[in-house]
Write an enzyme that holds these catalytic residues in place. Structure first.
Site, PDB file in Angstrom:
ATOM      1  N   HIS A   1       0.829  -1.206   0.000  1.00 49.70           N
ATOM      2  CA  HIS A   1       0.000   0.000   0.000  1.00 49.70           C
ATOM      3  C   HIS A   1       0.863   1.257   0.000  1.00 49.70           C
ATOM      4  O   HIS A   1       0.622   2.201  -0.759  1.00 49.70           O
ATOM      5  CB  HIS A   1      -0.917  -0.016   1.223  1.00 49.70           C
ATOM      6  CG  HIS A   1      -1.726   1.226   1.408  1.00 49.70           C
ATOM      7  ND1 HIS A   1      -2.713   1.602   0.520  1.00 49.70           N
ATOM      8  CD2 HIS A   1      -1.698   2.183   2.365  1.00 49.70           C
ATOM      9  CE1 HIS A   1      -3.259   2.739   0.927  1.00 49.70           C
ATOM     10  NE2 HIS A   1      -2.651   3.111   2.041  1.00 49.70           N
TER      11      HIS A   1
ATOM     12  N   GLU B   1      -8.651  -2.133   5.743  1.00 50.40           N
ATOM     13  CA  GLU B   1      -7.636  -2.170   6.790  1.00 50.40           C
ATOM     14  C   GLU B   1      -8.167  -2.885   8.025  1.00 50.40           C
ATOM     15  O   GLU B   1      -9.351  -3.210   8.111  1.00 50.40           O
ATOM     16  CB  GLU B   1      -7.209  -0.746   7.172  1.00 50.40           C
ATOM     17  CG  GLU B   1      -6.628   0.038   6.002  1.00 50.40           C
ATOM     18  CD  GLU B   1      -6.135   1.410   6.398  1.00 50.40           C
ATOM     19  OE1 GLU B   1      -6.277   1.781   7.584  1.00 50.40           O
ATOM     20  OE2 GLU B   1      -5.593   2.117   5.533  1.00 50.40           O
TER      21      GLU B   1
ATOM     22  N   ASP C   1     -10.659   3.215   5.742  1.00 53.01           N
ATOM     23  CA  ASP C   1     -10.120   4.571   5.870  1.00 53.01           C
ATOM     24  C   ASP C   1     -10.367   5.314   4.559  1.00 53.01           C
ATOM     25  O   ASP C   1      -9.574   5.245   3.623  1.00 53.01           O
ATOM     26  CB  ASP C   1      -8.622   4.480   6.185  1.00 53.01           C
ATOM     27  CG  ASP C   1      -7.986   5.838   6.347  1.00 53.01           C
ATOM     28  OD1 ASP C   1      -8.699   6.796   6.672  1.00 53.01           O
ATOM     29  OD2 ASP C   1      -6.757   5.943   6.142  1.00 53.01           O
TER      30      ASP C   1
ATOM     31  N   GLN D   1      -5.841  15.132  -1.159  1.00 53.04           N
ATOM     32  CA  GLN D   1      -4.655  14.741  -0.402  1.00 53.04           C
ATOM     33  C   GLN D   1      -3.370  15.110  -1.135  1.00 53.04           C
ATOM     34  O   GLN D   1      -2.402  15.581  -0.529  1.00 53.04           O
ATOM     35  CB  GLN D   1      -4.686  13.232  -0.140  1.00 53.04           C
ATOM     36  CG  GLN D   1      -3.496  12.720   0.666  1.00 53.04           C
ATOM     37  CD  GLN D   1      -3.545  11.213   0.852  1.00 53.04           C
ATOM     38  OE1 GLN D   1      -4.485  10.551   0.429  1.00 53.04           O
ATOM     39  NE2 GLN D   1      -2.516  10.662   1.463  1.00 53.04           N
TER      40      GLN D   1
END
Length: 284
Positions: free
Chosen positions: A135, A202, A234, A241
């Site tokens: 990830h 997750e 999440d 971002q």
């Protein structure tokens, strides 16, 4: 446990909630919001059967019904010994050999399909760890390219950041697509609805037993402070971002919502499924 436990509650062989599991959660029942477990297709009000927990760790509570609460925090804070005692007690109570107690126990059962689940714990703090190498690499490629995908510190320490605890919601809660600044050229921002909404599968770790401020928990003792695990999504606004995370890391793009399962699965339930970690490189 090596042998498969058999409950007097009938459930399909492939069901995810046999006696080997014994998850913990919170539901809103006719007698209030209480701690619960799930066996087969039934949610069991633990507050209603509290007097059946007669082991030494429960006896030390002097009658305080820790399950008659709106979250698992008190139960979780008491440590692994009482959790294990609760788990083993429930396995014995609902085993086929204890079928004589069936009517008494089932009086405190609600069909899972109609149970209204609540947040299992009150969350005071939330840390998001960058713990999967695959990830971390993929996100690094997205933001920095192949040659600089993993930062040098990633293989040396647990990389993480503090998220917004108040934005953690239970599974099924609607999520509003966020809005914020995005960039086209990497030099200036423009206002936009998020167009790159991402989700991440997750595992959330629920810390039960705490420590005093300024008193670190030793690494070898860390497992004793873990109450259990839950599925976690999440949510991430990747276009927002990309513009905002430099230089201090994730902010609004990562704290607008995180979704968790209503059920906390104990370390004991997952123990048979442990597998070896990849070799640490470099060694700590």
């Amino acid at each position: 446990m090596q042998a498969k436990l058999q409950s007097f509650i009938e459930y399909p062989e492939e069901h995810h909630f046999p006696l080997e599991n014994i998850p913990f959660g919170v539901f809103k029942g006719t007698n209030g919001t209480h701690c619960c477990t799930r066996i087969g297709d039934f949610v069991i009000d633990l507050a209603g059967i509290f007097e059946l927990f007669t082991g030494p760790h429960f006896a030390a509570l002097n009658g305080e019904n820790i399950f008659a609460m709106s979250n698992l925090n008190k139960f979780a804070s008491l440590g692994k010994e009482i959790r294990i005692e609760a788990r083993e007690t429930l396995q014995k109570l609902f085993s086929a050999e204890n079928g004589g107690m069936k009517d008494n126990l089932m009086a405190h059962a609600t069909a899972a399909s109609s149970a209204v689940m609540e947040m299992p714990v009150f969350i005071r703090d939330y840390t998001d760890f960058y713990s999967s190498k695959n990830h971390a690499y993929n996100i690094g490629v997205m933001f920095r390219g192949v040659d600089n995908a993993l930062q040098p510190n990633w293989t040396h320490l647990p990389v993480g950041y503090h998220g917004r605890a108040s934005s953690i919601v239970i599974d099924g809660t609607p999520i509003t697509r966020p809005k914020g600044q995005v960039t086209q050229d990497g030099k200036s921002g423009e206002w936009s609805e998020c167009k790159r909404l991402d989700f991440e599968l997750e595992m959330g770790t629920i810390i039960g037993k705490g420590n005093d401020l300024g008193t670190p928990i030793k690494v070898n003792d860390a497992r004793d402070h873990i109450f259990g695990y839950t599925m976690l999504n999440d949510w991430s606004a990747r276009d927002i971002q990309k513009w905002e995370y430099v230089p201090l890391g994730p902010f609004l793009a990562k704290n607008f919502a995180s979704t968790i399962s209503p059920w906390v699965i104990t370390p004991e339930a997952l123990a048979p499924f442990k597998c070896a970690l990849p070799a640490q490189d470099p060694q700590l």
